[in-house]
Design a protein around this motif. Structure first.
Motif, mmCIF file in Angstrom:
data_model
loop_
_atom_site.group_PDB
_atom_site.id
_atom_site.type_symbol
_atom_site.label_atom_id
_atom_site.label_comp_id
_atom_site.label_asym_id
_atom_site.label_seq_id
_atom_site.Cartn_x
_atom_site.Cartn_y
_atom_site.Cartn_z
ATOM 1 N N ASN A 153 -6.259 21.040 -0.518
ATOM 2 C CA ASN A 153 -7.505 21.587 -0.825
ATOM 3 C C ASN A 153 -7.642 21.366 -2.290
ATOM 4 N N ILE A 154 -6.725 21.458 -3.216
ATOM 5 C CA ILE A 154 -6.653 21.306 -4.641
ATOM 6 C C ILE A 154 -6.314 19.739 -5.243
ATOM 7 N N MET A 155 -5.408 19.385 -4.355
ATOM 8 C CA MET A 155 -4.824 18.104 -4.826
ATOM 9 C C MET A 155 -5.496 16.898 -4.841
ATOM 10 N N ILE A 156 -6.304 16.817 -3.785
ATOM 11 C CA ILE A 156 -7.427 15.759 -3.524
ATOM 12 C C ILE A 156 -8.601 15.883 -4.582
ATOM 13 N N PRO A 157 -9.110 16.875 -4.592
ATOM 14 C CA PRO A 157 -10.528 16.878 -5.398
ATOM 15 C C PRO A 157 -10.105 16.612 -6.828
ATOM 16 N N ILE A 158 -8.914 16.976 -7.381
ATOM 17 C CA ILE A 158 -8.461 16.781 -8.884
ATOM 18 C C ILE A 158 -8.151 15.563 -9.194
ATOM 19 N N GLU A 159 -7.723 14.453 -8.162
ATOM 20 C CA GLU A 159 -7.293 13.134 -8.427
ATOM 21 C C GLU A 159 -8.296 12.244 -7.815
ATOM 22 N N PRO A 160 -8.998 11.525 -8.494
ATOM 23 C CA PRO A 160 -9.888 10.514 -8.107
ATOM 24 C C PRO A 160 -9.353 9.099 -7.597
ATOM 25 N N ARG A 161 -8.048 8.994 -7.841
ATOM 26 C CA ARG A 161 -7.261 7.803 -7.480
ATOM 27 C C ARG A 161 -6.747 7.846 -5.939
ATOM 28 N N ILE A 162 -6.970 9.170 -5.515
ATOM 29 C CA ILE A 162 -6.700 9.307 -4.026
ATOM 30 C C ILE A 162 -8.035 9.060 -3.279
ATOM 31 N N LYS A 163 -7.853 7.848 -2.070
ATOM 32 C CA LYS A 163 -9.127 7.288 -1.643
ATOM 33 C C LYS A 163 -9.132 7.880 0.024
ATOM 34 N N ARG A 164 -8.100 8.439 0.568
ATOM 35 C CA ARG A 164 -8.011 8.749 1.878
ATOM 36 C C ARG A 164 -7.073 9.967 2.027
ATOM 37 N N ALA A 187 0.716 -1.195 -0.100
ATOM 38 C CA ALA A 187 0.015 -0.003 0.176
ATOM 39 C C ALA A 187 0.894 1.269 -0.012
ATOM 40 N N THR A 188 0.622 2.257 -0.760
ATOM 41 C CA THR A 188 1.406 3.246 -1.160
ATOM 42 C C THR A 188 0.820 4.663 -0.678
ATOM 43 N N ILE A 189 1.657 5.772 -0.407
ATOM 44 C CA ILE A 189 1.194 7.067 0.338
ATOM 45 C C ILE A 189 1.944 7.983 -0.981
ATOM 46 N N ILE A 190 1.083 8.866 -1.472
ATOM 47 C CA ILE A 190 1.628 10.111 -2.308
ATOM 48 C C ILE A 190 1.727 11.398 -1.255
ATOM 49 N N SER A 214 5.078 -3.137 -10.175
ATOM 50 C CA SER A 214 4.267 -4.608 -9.738
ATOM 51 C C SER A 214 4.343 -4.681 -8.052
ATOM 52 N N ASP A 215 5.357 -3.954 -7.687
ATOM 53 C CA ASP A 215 5.467 -4.127 -6.169
ATOM 54 C C ASP A 215 4.711 -3.093 -5.208
ATOM 55 N N LEU A 216 3.853 -2.255 -6.041
ATOM 56 C CA LEU A 216 3.269 -1.034 -5.171
ATOM 57 C C LEU A 216 1.744 -1.237 -5.434
ATOM 58 N N ASP A 217 0.861 -0.940 -4.437
ATOM 59 C CA ASP A 217 -0.467 -1.122 -4.642
ATOM 60 C C ASP A 217 -1.070 0.584 -4.265
ATOM 61 N N ALA A 218 -1.853 1.000 -5.617
ATOM 62 C CA ALA A 218 -2.223 2.224 -5.768
ATOM 63 C C ALA A 218 -3.928 2.238 -5.583
ATOM 64 N N SER A 219 -4.403 1.008 -5.226
ATOM 65 C CA SER A 219 -5.624 0.963 -5.134
ATOM 66 C C SER A 219 -6.406 1.588 -3.960
ATOM 67 N N ASN A 220 -5.651 1.786 -3.078
ATOM 68 C CA ASN A 220 -6.424 2.560 -1.877
ATOM 69 C C ASN A 220 -5.454 3.506 -1.426
ATOM 70 N N LEU A 221 -5.024 4.564 -2.298
ATOM 71 C CA LEU A 221 -3.953 5.472 -2.358
ATOM 72 C C LEU A 221 -4.267 6.477 -1.287
ATOM 73 N N LEU A 222 -3.168 6.833 -0.409
ATOM 74 C CA LEU A 222 -3.273 7.819 0.743
ATOM 75 C C LEU A 222 -2.389 9.255 0.325
ATOM 76 N N TYR A 223 -3.265 10.085 0.432
ATOM 77 C CA TYR A 223 -2.419 11.567 0.365
ATOM 78 C C TYR A 223 -1.906 11.812 1.766
ATOM 79 N N PHE A 224 -0.626 12.217 1.825
ATOM 80 C CA PHE A 224 -0.141 12.703 3.030
ATOM 81 C C PHE A 224 0.371 14.289 2.779
#
Length: 804
Positions: free
Chosen positions: A700-711, A597-600, A680-690
Motif C-alpha cells: 500500500n505504501i511501497m508501490i505508490p512511492i516508487e514510479p519504477r514499479i509497473k505492476r 525481467a526482474t522482480i523486487i 547490465s544483465d537485469l531489466d528494470a523497465s517493467n519492474l514487478l513488485y511481489f
C-alpha cells in the motif's frame, strides 16, 4: 610336490584391489549421488568389479604357485647376496620353506650359509608372518563386506535420485510441509550431506528451543494425524531443534508417563511461545479437552499484535453446551438463585437488580429459560442441539452453577485454533437456517473441539468496552458468514440472539484469573471511511522517501550455482541513510538470455525474527517466477535478518520508531532498485513488485512511492487494523496505487479477514478497475501453489509489456 603359499603376495594384491575398488565406487557415488547425474548400471558395475577380484585372486594363486618362478626368485636373491654379502637379500619365511624343496637349485658351497643367515634374520618376523594368513582372511571378509555395503548404499542412492528426491520436492511444491519434512529426514538418514535436501528443508523449517516449567520431559512431534506417527525430539530443555513451518502437534511425556498434547504454530514457537506448563496430574478429558499452559497471542484479526499472555493449564468443553445440559440449570431453579448471577447495578443509567433480571430472562412463553425455548423446555428433538438464545449473564450464571467459567478470549482463541480456518470453516454450520446437532463439524480444532466455527456464537468472559456493557462473543453463528470465525466481535451482554450460545472452561490452577478481567476492545476500523488525503498531501508524504543518489559501491560477497533452477548472489551495497551498508540476494534463472525481467520482493514478517543471512532462500511460490524466466531480487530491509535493531514487530504503531522504519523500508526498496538498474544483465523497465503477507500490506505504501514499479502481485495481502502516524498510514496511500495489480487471498484469512481487510484494500486501490484483480480461495493465510501459478501466469502474460 607341495609348495608353501606366499601370503604376502595375497596381502599386497587384496590391499591394492580394495583401494582401487573404493576409488571406483566413490567416483560413481559422486557422479550419481552428489552431482545428481544419472550413472547407469551401477549395480552391474559392482558385480563386474567383484568378478574381476575373484579372477585376479585366482591368477595371483596360479602365478605364485609356479615352481620355476619360485626357483628363479631364490636364485636372484642368492646371487645378489653372494655379490654383496648384504642381509637385505635374505629370504622370507615362505621362501625359506620352499628353498628346502630345491637342493639342486644352487651348487655353491656358501648356499647353506645364505640359508642360515636368512633363518636368523627372519626370526623377528615370524610372528607377523604367522599372522599373515589370518590377515588375508580378514581382508577378504572386509572386501566382501565393503562390496555388499556399497552395493546396498548405491542402490539406496539410486532410489533417492529416481524416486525419493522427486517425491520430496513435489511435496514442498504442493505446500505439504509436514509430509515433506518426514520425506526429507528419511533421505538425510541415508545421505546426511545431500545439499538439495538440506537447502530445501531450510525453506520449510525453523530452528526453535522447547522448554517446560518442569524439566526432563520427553517431547515428540506429530505432523500427520492420518498415520498417527510421533517423532521423538528429545528431553527438555531442547535447544536448536528444527520444526516444519505451519501448525504442528507436540506431545510431552512427563516422568510419570502422562502424555500431554499441544497444537502450536512453529512461527510462534520461534518468536517466544516456547515455554510450556504441564498439569501436576492427568485430568479427566472425557468431555473436556486439555490445553497445557504456555504463552499465546490472541490469534484473531486485529488482536494478534497484542503482547502474548502467559496462561496455566485448563480444560475446555469439546462440544458446545447443549439444551439438555442447560436444562439441568433451569430445573435446579438456577434462574432463581441469586448466588449464580453477576448483574450490573445500572443499565442505561437506570437501576437494575435480580428481580428485574428474572422478568427479563424468560422464554417465549414467560417461563425462566433461554429465549429459544417454550414452556420452560427446549423444542422436541433438540436435546443435543446447542443451547441458544442466552445472554452473557445467563451463560455466566450457568458456568457458576457448573463450577466452571466462561473462557477468556485468550483461552478460546488458543483452543479454537483459528489458524486452521481454511479446513474448519468450509465444513461448519453457516447454513443461515438453523443450528445443528452437536458435534456437527467434521473438522475439529487443533485441540479436538467441535463447532468452534458456526452453529452458535460462544460467549467469553472479557468485556469489549470499559463500562463492561459489551462482552466478547466468538466463532460466529449459523446465521453469520464464515469469515466471522477469524474476527473479533462483541455484543451487548443482554443480547439473546437465536445464535448466541456457550462453551465452558475449567482451570486447573488459580493463575488464569487476570485473563478474565481484562477489557479487550474491538480493534475494527472501517477503512472506507478513513478521510482521504489530497494528491498534494500525498506528494509531501512521498518526499520522506527521497534521498541523494550517491555511489552504490556494490560488492558481490558470495555466489552459488548449485541449485538446478537459479544462480545465487549475495550482494552488499550502500544504503540511502546513516552511511549504512545493506544486503540483497539475487536469484537469477539459469540459461536465461539477454536482459532478464526482474522482480523486487518484500517478504513476510518472519524476516524480523530471523538472523542468519546465509539461510535466506526462496520458497516454491517465488520459484514460480524463476521458472517463468524472471530474476528475483530480495532486499534485506532495516530491522530484519542481519540488520536487526529495536524493531520487534511488523504491526503498525503510532510511534516514531515505526514511522522511521517505514521510511527506511521505502528507501531500502528504492535503493535496491538502483542496484537492479545498475546491472547490465537485469531489466528494470517493467519492474514487478511481489509482496507476501507483511509485504502485501506494505505494498500500500511501497508501490505508490516508487514510479519504477509497473505492476504488482500480492499474496495474502490486506490492511492492518492497527493505526500508524498519518504520514505512514497505509490506507491513506492505497488510492495512489495506479499499476496493474493481482491480489491472491484466502477466504478465511486469520490475519487479513476477507470482508473487513482484503475487500476494503482492493476497493481503495486506485488502479483502473479493469487492471486490478482479487481472487479468493477456500484457504486461510495461504493460497494453493497450483492456483497461485495459474493466476500469476495469466496476469504476467497480459501485462508482459508496459502499457503506454
Amino acid at each position: 610336490m607341495h609348495l608353501h603359499i606366499n601370503h604376502t603376495t595375497y596381502f599386497k594384491y587384496m590391499t591394492s584391489f580394495l583401494g582401487a575398488s573404493i576409488a571406483i565406487v566413490e567416483t560413481s557415488n559422486i557422479i550419481d549421488h552428489q552431482l545428481h547425474l544419472k550413472f547407469p548400471l551401477v549395480e552391474v558395475a559392482l558385480i563386474g568389479l567383484f568378478a574381476t577380484f575373484i579372477l585376479g585372486l585366482f591368477i595371483t594363486y596360479r602365478n605364485q604357485k609356479t615352481p620355476e618362478r619360485i626357483k628363479e626368485k631364490i636364485k636372484n636373491k642368492f646371487e645378489k647376496w653372494e655379490t654383496t654379502q648384504s642381509i637385505k637379500f635374505k629370504l622370507n619365511t615362505t621362501e625359506l620353506l620352499n628353498a628346502k624343496l630345491f637342493p639342486e637349485l644352487l651348487s655353491e658351497n656358501n648356499f647353506e650359509k645364505f640359508i642360515e643367515i636368512s633363518k636368523q634374520n627372519n626370526s623377528d618376523g615370524n610372528s607377523i608372518n604367522k599372522l599373515m594368513p589370518i590377515l588375508n582372511v580378514l581382508l577378504l571378509v572386509v572386501f566382501l563386506g565393503a562390496g555388499i555395503f556399497f552395493y546396498v548404499k548405491l542402490g539406496k542412492a539410486s532410489n533417492t535420485i529416481e524416486k525419493e528426491l522427486p517425491e520430496f520436492l513435489q511435496l514442498i511444491k504442493e505446500g505439504k510441509s509436514g509430509a515433506a519434512y518426514y520425506a526429507g529426514k528419511k533421505i538425510l538418514d541415508n545421505d546426511p550431506n545431500n545439499k538439495v535436501v538440506v537447502d530445501a528443508l531450510k525453506t520449510i523449517t525453523s530452528t526453535v528451543d522447547l522448554i517446560t516449567i518442569t524439566p526432563n520431559v520427553d517431547v515428540y512431534l506429530q505432523l500427520s494425524e492420518a498415520d498417527n506417527k510421533w517423532e521423538y525430539i528429545g528431553k527438555t530443555p531442547i535447544n536448536k531443534t528444527s520444526l516444519p513451518n505451519g501448525t504442528v502437534k507436540l506431545k510431552f511425556v512427563d516422568v510419570k508417563k502422562n502424555e500431554f498434547i499441544v497444537t502450536a504454530g512453529t512461527y510462534f514457537i520461534s518468536t517466544g511461545e516456547n515455554i510450556f506448563e504441564l498439569p501436576a496430574t492427568m485430568p479427566d478429558t472425557t468431555s473436556m479437552a486439555l490445553v497445557i499452559g504456555g504463552k499465546t497471542n490472541i490469534f484473531l484479526a486485529g488482536l494478534d499484535s497484542r503482547p502474548a499472555a502467559r496462561f496455566s493449564p485448563f480444560l475446555i468443553d469439546k462440544n458446545e453446551v447443549t439444551n439438555q445440559d442447560y436444562k439441568k440449570f433451569v430445573d435446579a431453579d438456577g434462574y432463581k438463585n441469586a448466588s449464580f448471577w453477576n448483574l450490573p447495578t445500572l443499565v442505561n443509567g437506570k437501576p437494575f437488580n435480580f428481580d428485574l433480571a428474572q422478568k427479563l430472562f424468560v422464554d417465549k412463553t414467560g417461563f425462566a429459560g433461554p429465549a429459544a425455548w417454550s414452556n420452560g423446555a427446549y423444542p422436541d428433538g433438540k436435546a443435543n442441539f446447542p443451547v441458544s438464545g442466552i445472554s452473557w449473564y445467563e451463560a455466566d450464571a450457568y458456568a457458576k452453577f457448573m463450577k466452571k467459567s466462561l473462557p477468556s478470549v485468550h483461552q478460546w482463541a488458543k483452543a479454537a485454533t483459528p489458524s486452521k480456518s481454511g479446513s474448519i470453516c468450509p465444513v461448519s454450520n453457516f447454513s443461515k437456517s438453523e443450528t445443528k446437532e452437536v458435534p456437527y463439524s467434521k473438522i475439529k480444532s487443533g485441540y479436538g473441539l467441535s463447532d468452534v466455527a458456526g452453529n452458535v456464537r460462544e460467549w467469553c468472559a472479557n468485556a469489549t468496552k470499559d463500562d463492561l456493557s459489551e462482552k466478547a462473543i466468538l466463532g460466529g453463528g449459523y446465521d453469520d458468514d464464515p469469515y466471522t470465525f477469524n474476527d473479533y466481535y462483541g455484543q451487548d451482554a443482554f443480547s439473546r440472539s437465536n445464535s448466541n450460545g456457550v462453551r465452558l472452561v475449567q482451570d486447573l490452577t488459580n493463575n488464569n484469573q487476570p485473563l478474565y478481567a481484562e477489557v479487550i476492545k474491538k480493534p475494527f476500523r472501517d477503512f472506507l471511511k478513513i478521510p482521504k488525503i489530497s494528491k498534494e498531501v500525498f506528494e509531501i508524504y512521498k518526499r520522506q522517501y527521497d534521498y541523494e543518489a550517491g555511489p552504490l559501491d556494490i560488492k558481490i560477497l558470495k555466489t552459488d550455482n548449485s541449485d538446478p533452477d537459479y544462480t545465487y548472489e549475495l550482494i552488499e551495497y550502500n544504503a540511502a541513510y546513516n552511511n549504512e551498508r545493506m544486503s540483497g540476494v539475487l536469484f537469477k534463472p539459469k540459461n536465461a538470455k539477454g536482459k532478464i525481467a526482474t522482480i523486487i520482493y518484500f517478504p513476510g514478517s518472519g524476516d524480523i525474527h530471523r538472523s542468519e543471512i546465509e539461510k535466506v532462500t526462496i520458497g516454491q511460490m517465488p520459484k514460480t517466477f524463476i521458472k517463468l524466466g524472471y530474476a528475483f531480487f530480495y532486499p534485506i530491509y532495516k530491522g530484519t535478518i542481519n540488520r536487526k535493531d529495536a524493531l520487534k514487530s511488523d504491526y503498525a504503531e503510532k510511534t516514531d520508531l515505526y514511522k522511521d522504519h517505514v521510511i527506511m523500508w521505502g528507501k531500502d526498496m528504492k535503493r535496491s532498485i538502483d542496484v537492479i538498474e545498475s546491472r547490465s544483465d537485469l531489466d528494470a523497465s517493467n519492474l514487478l513488485y511481489f509482496g507476501v503477507s507483511w509485504g502485501g500490506e506494505m505494498a500500500n505504501i511501497m508501490i505508490p512511492i516508487e514510479p519504477r514499479i509497473k505492476r504488482a502481485v500480492l499474496l495474502v495481502a490486506g490492511l492492518e487494523f492497527e493505526e500508524a502516524k498519518p504520514e505512514v498510514e497505509a490506507a491513506s496511500y492505497t488510492p495512489f496505487i495506479k499499476v496493474p495489480i493481482l491480489m491472491l487471498n484466502g477466504k478465511y484469512d486469520y490475519f487479513f479477514p476477507s470482508e473487513t481487510s482484503q475487500k476494503p484494500m482492493f476497493e481503495l486501490i486506485g488502479t483502473n478497475k479493469n487492471d486490478k484483480y482479487w481472487y479468493l480461495h477456500e484457504s486461510s493465510h495461504t493460497v494453493p501453489l497450483d492456483e497461485f501459478t495459474k493466476k500469476v501466469k495469466i496476469f504476467l502474460d497480459k501485462y508482459s509489456t508496459i502499457k503506454k
